[in-house]
Design an enzyme around this catalytic site. Structure first.
Site: not given
Lengths: 559, 87
Positions: A188, A430, A454, A501
């Site tokens: 993150h 994903e 993912d 994405c």
């Protein structure tokens, strides 16, 4: 001068003092105090500081939003100095000899329980106020700083790694760069740094030492180098590099307003990934065609309880209105796995990445999903909205989610609330399962968006948060790229579009591959839009396509 | 000692903000001890915010105010006027 090296995950050069993120201590230590009077005074000091802080917040709220807004903080102030509350703490310290932290924690629980047990949902919610006030006193006792940064000037922020809830609360005007012990290019902190357009270096391990605090540092996000107490030559060299990067940035500015089209005329849409309505500003600044992934988690992370329909509606509406008719694809909440939220009260899982997360929570707890879908459809009247569901593995999940969308639309119609009939509904690809049955899934939805972080984690059985996996976590792995090709072929056979994405979308080494596969949209962090446009405009797909696809599907000299 | 009753008309009852305002108001009467009793017979000190909130008084319910000490008549008069205005 000390030089240490980690992994650069967001480029750029920055210079400033190093500062360690100050974190709340979450484990309570209990002990018996010798000097009870001194401990009581320690509490009284913390209480007074808490009251002062709340007073400042009340004044700030009054200036910005009026008396009503200030009253909340004033009520918190009165709670902090409430006699019952204070006397309960006093008894624990002076009569039992408890330390102040333990006394505040126990008293907080006792009062929160009193509110929680009342026969009234509004009063039950006040338990959160008591906890909030007590948390503030505890932070003062522990010496923790609100927002993590207690510095007047901007700093280079050092941390072990930052949780999503922590990155959201950071005062972003105070950060020049991130340097972290752990983390990976998809952690993150890395994503936040790229969104903010500042350098980040992760995986430094124990090379960052506490004694570096406050010392001058230069970081180079493109090489992963961190220089503590840099000498004159290093400083001069890196400042020159910073200047060149700014020049490059200026060149990119010239690409604004240009089309995302290859030399042989193939178009691809370039969208942005964002995490809050405020990020729309940088989307427009970087001239993206739309928002391909709007993570709705911030709404949940920012709250102490489930965010209401109106609260969500306002946030979505703001993003849609600010984007002025450009498409905005909002992903329904992706809680679970590495994004845990206390009030969801999710049972602790051995392996949360394979557990109860995202759409699974939504389908198991339809009341939460229902609130979010209502807010989304209400907002759809104010712009060009797409909705997508994360973490799909089966066709039935998609059908069940779509059924809820239909139900919400029916409700809104009955209530006379406006919504748009042209909202596109899509899913994230994903999981390997979704990729393998993408031919069937394509018949259910309007688009696919591949979440490569993912997808890579699940396909390669590599935990994306584990930075020790290094070379095993390879997003260029042919298995991942072949799945993307398969998904794209299945999408196009069924007349729907497909995007990426995940972080991979911005990987310029793969742009030619994505164009060859026929991906329709790439959604990347705002700062990656123009470099990507540059790369697209320099590519001739017909020259590379056969070679790349033969290699990917064949013997694999490149992939 | 003087007592008077008041029916709460505020749609949210004596909740956090109204309770905060009420305790602030009661603090002004430094010479008097003012307590509140709810319909269930629970009595609390009017200076204690969490206790007042803990009464859980809702719209339409009656609260008994007891004033002891100071100029009791004047306190009853000005406090009831404030209540009518604010709760």
């Amino acid at each position: 001068m000390i030089t240490i090296q980690g992994k650069g995950v967001s480029t750029g050069v920055a210079e400033g003092p190093l500062y360690f993120y100050k974190r709340a201590v979450t484990t309570l230590k209990r002990y018996t105090v010798e000097d009870r009077e001194a401990e009581w005074n320690r509490f009284k000091d913390a209480q007074q500081k808490c009251i002062d802080q709340l007073g400042e917040l009340a004044e700030k709220a009054r200036e910005e939003a009026g008396d009503e807004a200030a009253m909340l903080f004033e009520t918190h102030q009165m709670m902090a100095e409430d006699l019952d509350y204070e006397e309960a703490i006093q008894a624990l310290i002076q009569e039992e000899g408890n330390n102040a932290e333990a006394a505040v924690t126990d008293t907080s629980v006792q009062f929160a329980e009193m509110f929680a047990s009342m026969d009234d949902s509004y009063m039950q919610a006040r338990a959160a106020d008591v906890k909030d006030v007590s948390g503030r006193i505890l932070n003062i006792l522990y010496g923790v700083v609100q927002g993590g940064i207690d510095s007047e000037e901007p700093v280079i922020l050092a941390a072990d790694d930052l949780a999503p809830s922590e990155t959201i609360q950071l005062d972003k005007t105070k950060i020049l760069a991130f340097v972290t012990e752990g983390g990976s290019s998809s952690s993150h902190t890395a994503i936040l740094a790229r969104t903010m357009g500042i350098p980040a270096i992760v995986g430094l391990g124990d090379q960052i030492k506490p004694e570096f605090e406050g010392r001058p540092v230069i970081v180079d996000g493109s090489t992963g180098d961190v220089y503590v107490d840099p000498d004159y030559d290093t400083t001069a060299h890196l400042m020159e590099k910073q200047r060149q990067q700014l020049e490059y940035q200026q060149m990119l500015e010239e690409l604004k307003g240009k089309e995302n089209v290859t030399l042989d005329g193939q178009h691809i849409r370039v969208y942005c990934n964002i995490g809050s309505p405020e990020d729309v500003h940088s989307v427009l600044l970087n001239d993206a065609d739309g928002v391909g992934l709007f993570r709705s988690e911030f709404l949940y992370l920012n709250c102490d309880d489930y965010p209401s329909e109106d609260y969500q509606f306002e946030a979505y509406k703001k993003a849609l209105t600010d984007m002025g008719g450009r498409e905005v694809i909002i992903r329904t909440m992706d809680i679970g796995a590495d994004k845990q939220i206390d009030y969801f009260e999710l049972p602790k899982e051995e392996n949360p990445a394979l557990g109860n997360r995202a759409l699974r929570i939504c389908l198991n707890r339809p009341e939460i999903f229902h609130t979010q879908l209502r807010a989304l459809y209400r907002a759809s009247a104010y712009g060009h909205l797409g909705i997508m569901f994360p973490m799909v593995t089966s066709v039935w999940e998609v059908r069940e989610a779509k059924k809820m969308c239909e139900q919400v639309k029916k409700e809104l119609k009955a209530e006379g609330i406006p919504y748009s009939e042209s909202v596109q509904v899509g899913i994230m690809i994903e999981t390997p399962a979704a990729a393998v049955i993408s031919d069937r899934l394509a018949k259910e939805v309007d688009f696919f968006s591949c979440g490569t972080n993912d997808l890579t984690q699940y396909t390669l059985a590599c935990d994306r948060q584990n930075n020790d996996l290094g070379r095993f976590f390879n997003p260029h792995h042919p298995a991942v790229l072949r799945l993307l090709k398969m998904v794209t072929d299945n999408a196009h056979k069924n007349g729907i579009w497909v995007g990426i994405c995940g972080e991979l979308g911005a990987d310029l080494d793969l742009t030619e591959v994505f164009l060859s596969i026929g991906i329709d949209e790439l959604s990347v962090s705002p700062r990656s839009v123009l470099p990507l446009r540059k790369k697209i405009r320099e590519t001739t797909v017909s020259e590379v396509k056969d070679r790349l696809m033969d290699d990917l599907m064949g013997e694999g000299k490149i992939f | 000692m003087k007592e008077f009753e008041f029916v709460v008309t505020d749609p949210v009852g004596i909740h956090a903000r109204p309770a905060g305002n009420l305790v602030k108001e009661i603090k002004k009467y430094t010479d008097s001890k003012i307590s509140l009793t709810n319909e269930a017979g629970k009595t609390v000190d009017g200076l204690r915010l969490m206790a007042v909130m803990g009464l859980g008084v809702k719209q339409g319910q009656t609260v008994k105010f007891t004033v002891e000490g100071g100029d009791e008549d004047a306190v009853v008069e000005s406090l009831s006027a404030w209540l009518k205005e604010n709760l």
